[in-house]
Design a protein around this motif. Structure first.
Motif: not given
Length: 361
Positions: A10, A43-44, A58, A91, A95, A104
């Motif tokens: 990521a 960001y997510l 994300k 996922w 992230h 990560s």
């Protein structure tokens, strides 16, 4: 080069977004965090920065869930992401680690065979036999490395790890230390260290977490997508990302089939049609969003290599059958009944019905 990698981490795949967020982020950051909690959540969840940079989502779901997860990592409590298969636990975990620590990869994959060394440490036996216990002979686990570097360690499928191995985490999470009795010393966690674990809530009873270990985690439950539109959006976004790495046709060209796949999975999963008028039997499988993504991606590959590049019912029918029919006897009856009572009567679905009938018999 990352362009040659089938699936970049990521922090590599979204390096530009992370850099833009870091440049625009003027909010307080916890020790050793690359971004503030607000920027990690942005960001997510996605958004637009003052300079016009678009941050792609994300995770598509309730904002509060992401905010609670991010806030947990800023405290001294570890984070447990819980949910049925296919709810993006892995996922989200990846992230979160990428945004917080820029790494990560400190990952422990939980299985029935996961040994204590995967969580604590192991030994280089050649060094151990030649020179005895020493720092050079020590092989740190991802958790030990995260403790020493102030980063995030990820533990996948925690409930699949044997209970006695799980308990090796208790001292790490409560005392923030990892004893190394062979060297008469300990590794103390530096600020920035934390753990993100994932678990499938259908696996309860496999290796259920002890109450002592569960108390060390703040549990966040990731739900299935609330509505059809939300799930279609998730599937389309992920298929587009995967398709780019595989040079497949763009997902929007198969938007109708994506909606059909999602609709079929949701109706069989919920046991009722979308309009609420007809009850249907549910198969033994989970029919998760992740499986829908897999079905559509495989369908796009069929369309690209053996068709005209446009996703059609015949491209997804076999994948749907494979996802639905896990128990060859019971699930096949469920699927055939669904085809005859629901799909066959649905306007505009005749081609889809024929394609599914063809692979089901």
């Amino acid at each position: 080069m990352t362009t040659a990698v089938l699936r970049p981490h990521a922090e590599e795949a979204f390096a530009e977004e992370l850099a833009a967020l870091a440049a625009a982020d003027d909010r307080p950051r916890p020790a050793r965090w690359n971004l503030s909690p607000w920027a990690v959540a942005t960001y997510l969840l996605g958004g637009e920065l003052p300079d016009g940079t678009v941050i792609t989502p994300k995770y598509v779901g309730p904002r509060r869930i992401v905010e609670v997860a991010v806030t947990t990592l800023a405290t001294d409590r570890a984070l447990l992401l819980l949910g049925v298969p296919g709810t993006a636990k892995t996922w989200v975990s990846e992230h979160l680690a990428a945004a917080v620590a820029g790494d990560s990869t400190l990952l422990v994959q939980g299985t029935a065979g996961t040994a204590e060394e995967a969580i604590r440490y192991g030994w280089n036996y050649a060094q151990l036999l030649a020179h005895g216990p020493s720092r050079d002979a020590l092989v740190p686990s991802p958790v030990m490395r995260a403790m020493g570097e102030g980063r995030i360690a990820r533990i996948e499928e925690l409930t699949r790890i044997p209970a006695d191995v799980q308990d090796a985490l208790i001292t790490v999470l409560s005392e923030k230390t990892l004893p190394v009795p062979e060297l008469n010393e300990e590794i103390q966690a530096v600020r920035g260290f934390n753990v993100i674990a994932t678990a499938n809530d259908r696996d309860r009873g496999v290796n259920e977490l002890s109450s002592a270990l569960r108390r060390r985690f703040n549990t966040v439950v990731l739900p299935l997508p609330a509505g059809v539109e939300e799930e279609v959006d998730i599937v389309a976004r992920r298929v587009e990302q995967i398709g780019r790495s595989l040079d497949l046709p763009e997902a929007p060209r198969g938007a109708e089939e994506i909606r059909r796949v999602v609709t079929v999975f949701r109706e069989l999963r919920d046991g009722v049609t979308a309009d609420g008028r007809t009850k249907v039997k549910s198969p033994s499988g989970t029919l998760s969003t992740a499986e829908a993504i897999s079905v559509v991606t495989n369908g796009l590959a069929l369309a690209a290599h053996f068709g005209d590049g446009v996703l059609r019912p015949s491209d997804v029918a076999a994948g749907i059958l494979g996802a639905v029919v896990r128990d060859p006897a019971a699930d096949r009856v469920v699927f055939n009944e669904y085809l005859e009572t629901v799909v066959r009567e649905r306007d505009g679905w005749k081609d889809f019905y024929r394609a599914c009938r063809e692979v089901a018999h």
